[in-house]
Motif scaffolding. Structure first.
Motif, short mmCIF file in Angstrom:
data_model
loop_
_atom_site.label_atom_id
_atom_site.label_comp_id
_atom_site.label_asym_id
_atom_site.label_seq_id
_atom_site.Cartn_x
_atom_site.Cartn_y
_atom_site.Cartn_z
N ALA A 74 -71.69 -40.12 12.97
CA ALA A 74 -70.86 -39.83 11.91
C ALA A 74 -71.09 -38.27 11.43
N LEU A 75 -72.21 -37.97 11.32
CA LEU A 75 -72.59 -36.66 10.66
C LEU A 75 -72.66 -35.71 11.97
N ASP A 76 -71.73 -34.79 11.90
CA ASP A 76 -71.70 -33.61 12.74
C ASP A 76 -71.87 -32.24 12.33
N VAL A 77 -72.81 -31.73 12.84
CA VAL A 77 -73.00 -30.40 12.50
C VAL A 77 -73.21 -29.49 13.56
N PRO A 78 -72.40 -28.69 13.75
CA PRO A 78 -72.31 -27.79 15.31
C PRO A 78 -73.48 -26.94 15.35
N VAL A 79 -74.46 -26.95 16.43
CA VAL A 79 -75.52 -26.24 16.66
C VAL A 79 -75.00 -24.89 16.99
N ARG A 80 -75.08 -23.85 16.22
CA ARG A 80 -74.69 -22.61 16.74
C ARG A 80 -75.26 -21.56 15.33
N ILE A 81 -75.41 -20.38 15.79
CA ILE A 81 -75.71 -19.10 14.82
C ILE A 81 -74.72 -19.12 13.59
N ASP A 82 -74.96 -19.67 12.25
CA ASP A 82 -74.01 -19.66 11.24
C ASP A 82 -74.89 -19.45 9.85
N ALA A 83 -75.23 -18.69 9.59
CA ALA A 83 -76.15 -18.59 8.33
C ALA A 83 -75.76 -19.10 7.03
N LYS A 84 -74.34 -19.08 6.63
CA LYS A 84 -73.71 -19.83 5.51
C LYS A 84 -74.09 -21.25 5.88
N LEU A 85 -73.63 -21.69 6.87
CA LEU A 85 -73.49 -23.21 7.12
C LEU A 85 -75.07 -23.71 7.14
N TRP A 86 -75.94 -23.09 7.75
CA TRP A 86 -77.56 -23.72 7.79
C TRP A 86 -78.03 -23.39 6.15
N ALA A 87 -77.51 -22.52 5.61
CA ALA A 87 -78.06 -22.34 4.10
C ALA A 87 -77.47 -23.57 3.28
#
Length: 415
Positions: A74-87
């Motif tokens: 149910a939790l989906d976090v795309p594995v990609r380079i995205d500094a704001k997302l991972w922050a």
């Protein structure tokens, strides 16, 4: 007459506008899409204060890493380079502790306790819509799976909510939710909650605003909000508007307008998906599957199935695989559903803050306010947030309900 411009025609923006009219303001609501064009339309429509709790909790430390590599999670976090997302993810996980959960729950509880009365007020004063009292059926495959959910309910009760809640049999549950299969081995019934059809409900508030002399305009995009002696609002057409008061209620898109106004708490789009299906027998109440994180509600003679917390940009394309994942995890729990009869497939970007508390109140710019950041709870908390914000705008008094929602409390900005 004092003029107020509300940017955003979802539940929070419309509720704010309606209550500003109660104080005598001349109100205009604008939205780049239309009424309920964002996350207010296709959600489950739950008015469930007993489930209006912090999203981040200690169980994420076990669930989160596993979910990254499970396409059906149910939790989906795309594995990609995205500094704001991972922050954002780092801040969100920093609040996944028991202590942080209690702090957020303490902040939400006063709004939770006042939430249903705010719907009663709308319905008693010209909003032609209905919030429906109904039990909530909560199902698990095994009793062992219920521990986390029961802990959450206990936590909400510990902070002051009364939540009638008891275990029932499958036969008892099928009186309201006949689609449950024998795979559902542990079932609870929660009372004291309600639900709505959220899109039509928002349309009813908009109709009431217009009937009382306000305007609600679709297809108008605001690109800048500034202030000198009074607020100035720039539209995408290049036109400038100069209302006396501005409220930004644009959900997951709020940082685009609010980041220069002192609102530095990060807002991340936590996208949810839904669709509706036919059922062999009528369903008369909401159904929740906590293990699958799927919330279902009767909707216009059909059954709306909603799920997923997808951390992507608010304008990213619809991901069809998320619908298939909801079906994959849910199918064994339900019978008599024609999964191929899907209608109203939808994705909406819910505005999630790292600490799980909304952003409601004054910005650093005079006469410019925000109302958003409610995460999954914008529908249930929208009317009470709008009522309390209108009170603050009209009287200068910050109600205790809004004190934990101070939009100038900090963190980083992102979208």
């Amino acid at each position: 007459m004092t003029k107020a411009l509300v940017v955003g025609a979802g539940m929070t923006g419309l509720s704010t506008a309606w209550h500003l009219q109660e104080y005598g303001y001349e109100v205009e609501v604008v939205d780049r899409v239309g009424v309920a064009g964002g996350s207010s339309w296709g959600n489950a429509g739950w008015l469930a204060p007993g489930k209006t709790i912090p999203l981040s909790n200690s169980s994420l430390w076990m669930y989160g890493p596993t979910a990254l590599f499970d396409k059906h999670a149910a939790l989906d976090v795309p594995v990609r380079i995205d500094a704001k997302l991972w922050a954002f993810v780092a801040q969100f996980m920093a609040h996944a502790t028991g202590r942080a959960w209690d702090t957020t729950m303490k902040g939400l509880t006063p709004a939770d306790l006042a939430a249903l009365a705010a719907f009663d007020e709308l319905e008693a004063n010209g909003v032609d819509a209905e919030s429906i009292d109904a039990p909530f059926i909560i199902g698990f495959e095994a009793e062992e799976q219920a521990k986390g959910f029961l802990k959450e309910v206990e936590g909400a009760a510990r902070h002051g909510q009364e939540i009638p809640f008891h275990k029932i049999s499958l036969d008892e549950a099928r009186a309201d939710a006949p689609m449950l299969t024998e795979k559902v081995g542990a079932i609870y019934r929660m009372e004291g909650q309600r639900y709505i059809e959220p899109g039509p409900y928002c349309e009813a508030i908009a109709d009431s605003i217009e009937a009382r002399g306000g305007t609600v305009t679709s297809g108008v995009e605001v690109v800048e909000v500034t202030s000198t002696r009074k607020p100035a609002v720039k539209l995408s057409t290049g036109e400038w508007l100069t209302p006396d008061v501005v409220v930004i209620a644009t959900g997951a898109w709020m940082p685009k307008l609010a980041k220069d106004l002192g609102v530095t708490t990060m807002i991340q789009a936590g996208r949810g998906y839904s669709f509706s299906v036919e059922t062999a027998e009528p369903v008369t109440c909401p159904v929740y599957l906590p293990e699958q994180k799927v919330a279902c509600t009767p909707y216009q003679g059909r059954f709306r199935v909603a799920g997923t917390m997808e951390f992507r940009g608010p304008d990213e394309p619809f991901q069809p695989g998320r619908i298939q994942s909801i079906i994959h995890t849910t199918k064994r729990m339900f019978r008599g559903i024609d999964w191929d009869s899907r209608q109203d497939e939808w994705v909406g970007s819910r505005p999630v803050t790292p600490d799980g508390l909304p952003l409601v109140g004054a910005t650093k710019v005079p006469n410019v306010y925000v109302n958003g950041g409610h995460g999954m709870w914008g529908v249930v908390l929208g009317p009470i947030s709008g009522k309390m914000l209108a009170k603050e705008i009209a009287t200068g008094e910050v109600d205790p309900i809004l004190e934990p929602f101070n939009p100038l409390r900090g963190h980083f900005v992102g979208i």
